[in-house]
Design a protein around this motif. Structure first.
Motif, mmCIF file in Angstrom:
data_model
loop_
_atom_site.group_PDB
_atom_site.id
_atom_site.type_symbol
_atom_site.label_atom_id
_atom_site.label_comp_id
_atom_site.label_asym_id
_atom_site.label_seq_id
_atom_site.Cartn_x
_atom_site.Cartn_y
_atom_site.Cartn_z
ATOM 1 N N MET A 160 44.701 41.401 31.317
ATOM 2 C CA MET A 160 44.400 40.262 30.741
ATOM 3 C C MET A 160 44.307 39.021 31.797
ATOM 4 N N ARG A 161 44.820 38.997 33.027
ATOM 5 C CA ARG A 161 44.201 38.208 34.307
ATOM 6 C C ARG A 161 43.441 38.553 34.572
ATOM 7 N N SER A 162 42.680 40.081 35.036
ATOM 8 C CA SER A 162 41.763 40.743 35.816
ATOM 9 C C SER A 162 40.278 40.140 34.968
ATOM 10 N N GLU A 163 40.583 40.168 33.601
ATOM 11 C CA GLU A 163 39.521 40.484 32.769
ATOM 12 C C GLU A 163 38.752 41.534 33.253
ATOM 13 N N ASN B 95 44.634 45.450 26.760
ATOM 14 C CA ASN B 95 45.377 44.964 27.725
ATOM 15 C C ASN B 95 45.735 45.729 28.281
ATOM 16 N N ARG C 2 49.466 41.214 31.331
ATOM 17 C CA ARG C 2 49.062 39.921 32.139
ATOM 18 C C ARG C 2 48.226 40.711 32.837
ATOM 19 N N ALA C 3 48.899 41.841 33.871
ATOM 20 C CA ALA C 3 47.449 41.881 34.764
ATOM 21 C C ALA C 3 45.745 42.017 34.206
ATOM 22 N N SER D 164 35.471 40.988 31.950
ATOM 23 C CA SER D 164 33.672 39.905 32.997
ATOM 24 C C SER D 164 32.360 40.709 33.464
ATOM 25 N N CYS E 115 53.122 45.955 30.278
ATOM 26 C CA CYS E 115 52.786 44.443 30.023
ATOM 27 C C CYS E 115 51.689 43.891 30.473
#
Length: 201
Positions: free
Chosen positions: A155-158, A107, A152-153, A162, A150
């Motif tokens: 993780m948000r996009s998976e 990630n 987060r990007a 996905s 970080c």
């Protein structure tokens, strides 16, 4: 458009102060952990700056996408591409570069900012010898900053979890046929796999 931010003070007032981890992570060299992470990466995005603007170029290899010359210097071979040389032209005229390294399943990403130059020094080229195949040049990156990004990007996009989302996307042949009337996009797509196999290096 309203609400345009035009000064740094307003920007900083909106976002506040970064946390300690965001500031202490920046170094001017490869730490052991940073080195291990970057050397695992087979893919990165190389961003350059030139007189006509910026350019972002994907870079990939079948092993580490870069080699370490020393703790403050990385080497990247320039293997076969489309011969536009956008990144290389920019490096020759303005050495500023940024690199973003990714590893499938991780990630976090790693970021490097610095200055680059091109070389065709035989010893440098020979470092990347692959069954007699050599890159046409080597990008030498002098590290100014290296740090982790970080998560987060990602993780948000998976992006790694996905699954394949490429079904139904336009092909490069489709795109070329849109921009040039009469271009045979179907033939381009049909010929691409064999052409790529023969010109990968």
């Amino acid at each position: 458009m309203t609400g345009k931010i035009t000064d740094i003070a307003t920007l900083e007032g909106l976002y506040g102060t970064p946390g300690k981890a965001s500031t202490i992570k920046v170094t001017d060299h490869l730490t052991p952990a940073y080195r291990k992470w970057i050397m695992r990466s087979r893919f990165c995005v190389l961003t350059t700056v030139g007189p006509d603007g910026t350019d972002g170029s994907p870079r990939g290899d079948d092993g580490s996408v870069v080699q370490e010359l020393d703790a403050r210097t990385l080497l990247m071979p320039d293997w076969r591409g489309n011969n536009r040389m956008d990144s290389l032209r920019n490096i020759v005229t303005d050495g500023r570069v940024s690199l973003m390294f990714m590893v499938p399943g991780a990630n976090n990403v790693m970021r490097i900012n610095g200055q680059a130059e091109l070389t065709v020094d035989p010893d440098m080229l020979a470092r990347f010898d692959d069954k007699g195949r050599l890159p046409r040049s080597v990008i030498v990156v002098h590290i100014a900053e290296v740090y982790s990004q970080c998560a987060r990007a990602v993780m948000r996009s998976e992006i790694w979890t996905s699954g394949d989302q490429s079904a139904g996307l336009p092909t490069v042949g489709d795109m070329l046929a849109e921009v040039e009337a009469g271009f045979d996009g179907a033939a381009y797509d049909a010929e691409w796999p064999e052409r790529a196999a023969k010109t990968m290096w």
